[in-house]
Design a protein around this motif. Structure first.
Motif, mmCIF file in Angstrom:
data_model
loop_
_atom_site.group_PDB
_atom_site.id
_atom_site.type_symbol
_atom_site.label_atom_id
_atom_site.label_comp_id
_atom_site.label_asym_id
_atom_site.label_seq_id
_atom_site.Cartn_x
_atom_site.Cartn_y
_atom_site.Cartn_z
ATOM 1 N N GLU A 1 0.826 -1.226 0.000
ATOM 2 C CA GLU A 1 0.000 0.000 0.000
ATOM 3 C C GLU A 1 0.855 1.270 0.000
ATOM 4 O O GLU A 1 0.342 2.364 -0.135
ATOM 5 C CB GLU A 1 -0.960 -0.017 1.201
ATOM 6 N N TRP A 2 2.172 1.113 0.156
ATOM 7 C CA TRP A 2 3.068 2.273 0.126
ATOM 8 C C TRP A 2 3.929 2.287 -1.135
ATOM 9 O O TRP A 2 4.783 3.154 -1.303
ATOM 10 C CB TRP A 2 3.952 2.299 1.384
ATOM 11 N N GLN A 3 3.720 1.329 -2.018
ATOM 12 C CA GLN A 3 4.509 1.313 -3.240
ATOM 13 C C GLN A 3 4.090 2.466 -4.147
ATOM 14 O O GLN A 3 2.939 2.906 -4.110
ATOM 15 C CB GLN A 3 4.367 -0.041 -3.957
ATOM 16 N N GLY A 4 5.019 2.971 -4.942
ATOM 17 C CA GLY A 4 4.719 4.063 -5.876
ATOM 18 C C GLY A 4 4.593 5.406 -5.201
ATOM 19 O O GLY A 4 4.050 6.350 -5.779
ATOM 20 N N ARG A 5 5.069 5.539 -3.930
ATOM 21 C CA ARG A 5 4.917 6.819 -3.226
ATOM 22 C C ARG A 5 6.270 7.366 -2.750
ATOM 23 O O ARG A 5 6.328 8.167 -1.828
ATOM 24 C CB ARG A 5 3.951 6.632 -2.055
ATOM 25 N N GLY A 6 7.325 6.878 -3.351
ATOM 26 C CA GLY A 6 8.643 7.473 -3.065
ATOM 27 C C GLY A 6 9.429 6.818 -1.944
ATOM 28 O O GLY A 6 10.551 7.225 -1.646
ATOM 29 N N VAL A 7 8.829 5.810 -1.289
ATOM 30 C CA VAL A 7 9.529 5.183 -0.156
ATOM 31 C C VAL A 7 10.785 4.452 -0.641
ATOM 32 O O VAL A 7 11.878 4.607 -0.078
ATOM 33 C CB VAL A 7 8.587 4.206 0.602
ATOM 34 N N GLY A 8 10.635 3.672 -1.726
ATOM 35 C CA GLY A 8 11.775 2.910 -2.267
ATOM 36 C C GLY A 8 12.897 3.853 -2.668
ATOM 37 O O GLY A 8 14.068 3.599 -2.383
ATOM 38 N N SER A 9 12.540 4.969 -3.304
ATOM 39 C CA SER A 9 13.561 5.927 -3.736
ATOM 40 C C SER A 9 14.299 6.505 -2.534
ATOM 41 O O SER A 9 15.519 6.665 -2.560
ATOM 42 C CB SER A 9 12.934 7.069 -4.534
ATOM 43 N N ALA A 10 13.546 6.816 -1.483
ATOM 44 C CA ALA A 10 14.184 7.402 -0.299
ATOM 45 C C ALA A 10 15.153 6.406 0.335
ATOM 46 O O ALA A 10 16.269 6.751 0.736
ATOM 47 C CB ALA A 10 13.111 7.813 0.711
ATOM 48 N N LEU A 11 14.724 5.147 0.423
ATOM 49 C CA LEU A 11 15.588 4.110 1.013
ATOM 50 C C LEU A 11 16.845 3.915 0.164
ATOM 51 O O LEU A 11 17.962 3.850 0.685
ATOM 52 C CB LEU A 11 14.824 2.784 1.120
ATOM 53 N N LEU A 12 16.647 3.832 -1.156
ATOM 54 C CA LEU A 12 17.774 3.549 -2.046
ATOM 55 C C LEU A 12 18.754 4.727 -2.060
ATOM 56 O O LEU A 12 19.976 4.530 -2.042
ATOM 57 C CB LEU A 12 17.245 3.249 -3.456
ATOM 58 N N ALA A 13 18.219 5.944 -2.057
ATOM 59 C CA ALA A 13 19.105 7.120 -2.057
ATOM 60 C C ALA A 13 19.988 7.101 -0.807
ATOM 61 O O ALA A 13 21.195 7.359 -0.875
ATOM 62 C CB ALA A 13 18.266 8.396 -2.108
ATOM 63 N N ALA A 14 19.381 6.754 0.323
ATOM 64 C CA ALA A 14 20.155 6.747 1.572
ATOM 65 C C ALA A 14 21.222 5.655 1.543
ATOM 66 O O ALA A 14 22.356 5.858 1.985
ATOM 67 C CB ALA A 14 19.204 6.548 2.755
#
Ligand SMILES: CC(C)(COP(=O)(O)OP(=O)(O)OC[C@H]1O[C@@H](n2cnc3c(N)ncnc32)[C@H](O)[C@@H]1OP(=O)(O)O)[C@@H](O)C(=O)NCCC(=O)NCCS
Length: 370
Positions: A285-298
């Protein structure tokens, strides 16, 4: 020349040290200089222990009336995870003075037969440096195909060298006389998920011991588990064991709930310590909302800026377009497709081997002379 193949024992340690310690042989492998009999004694003890599914073979020929080991090969299960149990990894070496005399061919034939006929293996894979023409030609003879080029894969005598992954699928997999099973359909995300009630914001922080049960639960949820080498219903303890102790792991939280996890596990083999395996997942339910990008950037900031890693690698199911897109946004490239490498919902699915190499790091400015 009569060649005999037999299972290796701990007493072959001296022969392994001699062959794999030869400067004409070890640079082509993952070995390092200064090996010795003790090192091989303990490796062989571990790999030939009762209950191990590894096949360690030596090739022997009679020289001046005495049997001499002239080559060795190993066939190793790639993992004990249920979804990866059909994959095995092969390694081979022949003494410099016995090369080009059919020893490699005999060992490869025995390994492929064992994998095809006895080991429940569908896929055999290996890594070979891209300039090792002899080995590549040998593998091609046995039906191995190049699937990817892994840039800067290992350090060899002062230089990072590329490696090819090659694989061979069972030419005629045994099948019970049953109709083909339809693919299992993934269940929809759990009905207890309350979409849109969260605040819509999240924070990322280091993963702590107390988060691990929530991370394990996230990893086996439908909508997540399909893309990881895990199984639904896996006990939390087993998932936690598999998570292990990555060098860096992060969680994404919203209102105290874990909605995302990402980690980098640095390779422990000496010559691969510049590379790390990436794991990343986000609650459906949180996919497609920038969470993956934030984790990967960090994680990438950590890898580039603080850990000095050169290479980050991950295997992504070929059907996971969203994951491939996310990774591509961060400079990951598809290095090749591993055919039928993951059991996914009743089907053997292809995975893409994706990797990102860090741009060349700079040097800090030299201090002006006082
Ligand atoms: C690669 C290696 C295992 C081959 O073993 P080998 O006993 O020399 O191989 P064989 O004599 O059985 O040859 C089998 C086939 O391999 C290929 N081959 C072997 N040596 C070759 C060479 N120098 N150049 C080109 N092809 C070669 C040929 O296709 C050959 O078949 P052919 O003789 O019918 O033409 C051996 O060279 C070796 O141990 N090298 C060092 C360690 C290593 O590189 N291991 C592999 C790491 S991935």
């Amino acid at each position: 020349m009569t060649l005999t193949l037999r299972r290796a024992t701990v007493d072959d340690a001296a022969a392994y040290a001699r062959i794999l310690g030869d400067p004409a042989v070890y640079p082509n492998l993952m070995q390092v200089p200064y090996t010795n009999e003790d090192i091989w004694r303990s490796r062989l003890a571990e790999r030939t222990a009762p209950g191990k599914n590894d096949l360690m073979l030596v090739a022997e020929r009679v020289v001046h009336g005495q049997a001499e080991v002239v080559g060795s090969a190993g066939l190793h299960p790639s993992s004990d995870l249920p979804r990866l149990r059909h994959v095995a990894v092969i390694g081979i070496s022949v003494a410099a003075e016995a090369q080009r005399q059919g020893v490699g061919k005999a060992l490869m034939q025995a390994m492929c037969d064992y994998a095809d006929r006895w080991m429940q293996v569908l896929r055999i894979e290996l890594a070979v440096y891209s300039d090792n023409e002899a080995a590549i030609a040998l593998y091609r003879k046995f039906g191995f195909e190049i699937e990817s080029t892994q840039r800067g894969y290992a350090l060899r005598d002062g230089a990072y060298v590329d490696s090819l992954t090659m694989a061979r699928l069972h030419p005629n997999p045994p099948a019970a006389a049953l109709p083909a099973a339809p693919a299992l359909r993934a269940a929809p995300p759990s009905a207890t998920v309350q979409r849109g009630t969260a605040s819509g914001s999240w924070s990322v922080r280091g993963c702590e011991e107390s988060d691990l049960d929530a991370v394990a639960a996230l990893m086996i949820r439908r909508g997540v588990v399909e893309d990881l080498p895990l199984t639904p219903w896996a006990p939390a303890e087993r998932v936690r064991e598999l998570i292990g102790k990555p060098a860096c792991s992060l969680v994404a939280l919203t209102q105290g709930h874990v909605v995302g996890y990402a980690s980098l596990a640095v390779q422990s083999v000496l010559r691969r310590r510049h590379a790390a395996g990436l794991t990343i997942c986000v609650a459906p339910e949180w996919q497609g909302r920038g969470v993956g990008s934030a984790l990967l950037a960090a994680l990438i900031e950590w890898a580039d800026g603080w850990a000095g890693l050169l290479r980050i690698e991950i295997d992504v199911p070929a059907q996971s377009a969203a994951a491939a897109k996310l990774l591509a946004n961060f400079g990951f490239e598809n290095e090749g497709t591993r055919r039928a490498s993951l059991l996914q919902g009743g089907m053997f699915a292809d995975t893409h081997s994706m990797a990102r190499l860090r741009p060349r790091p700079g040097w800090s400015a030299v201090r002006p002379e006082a």
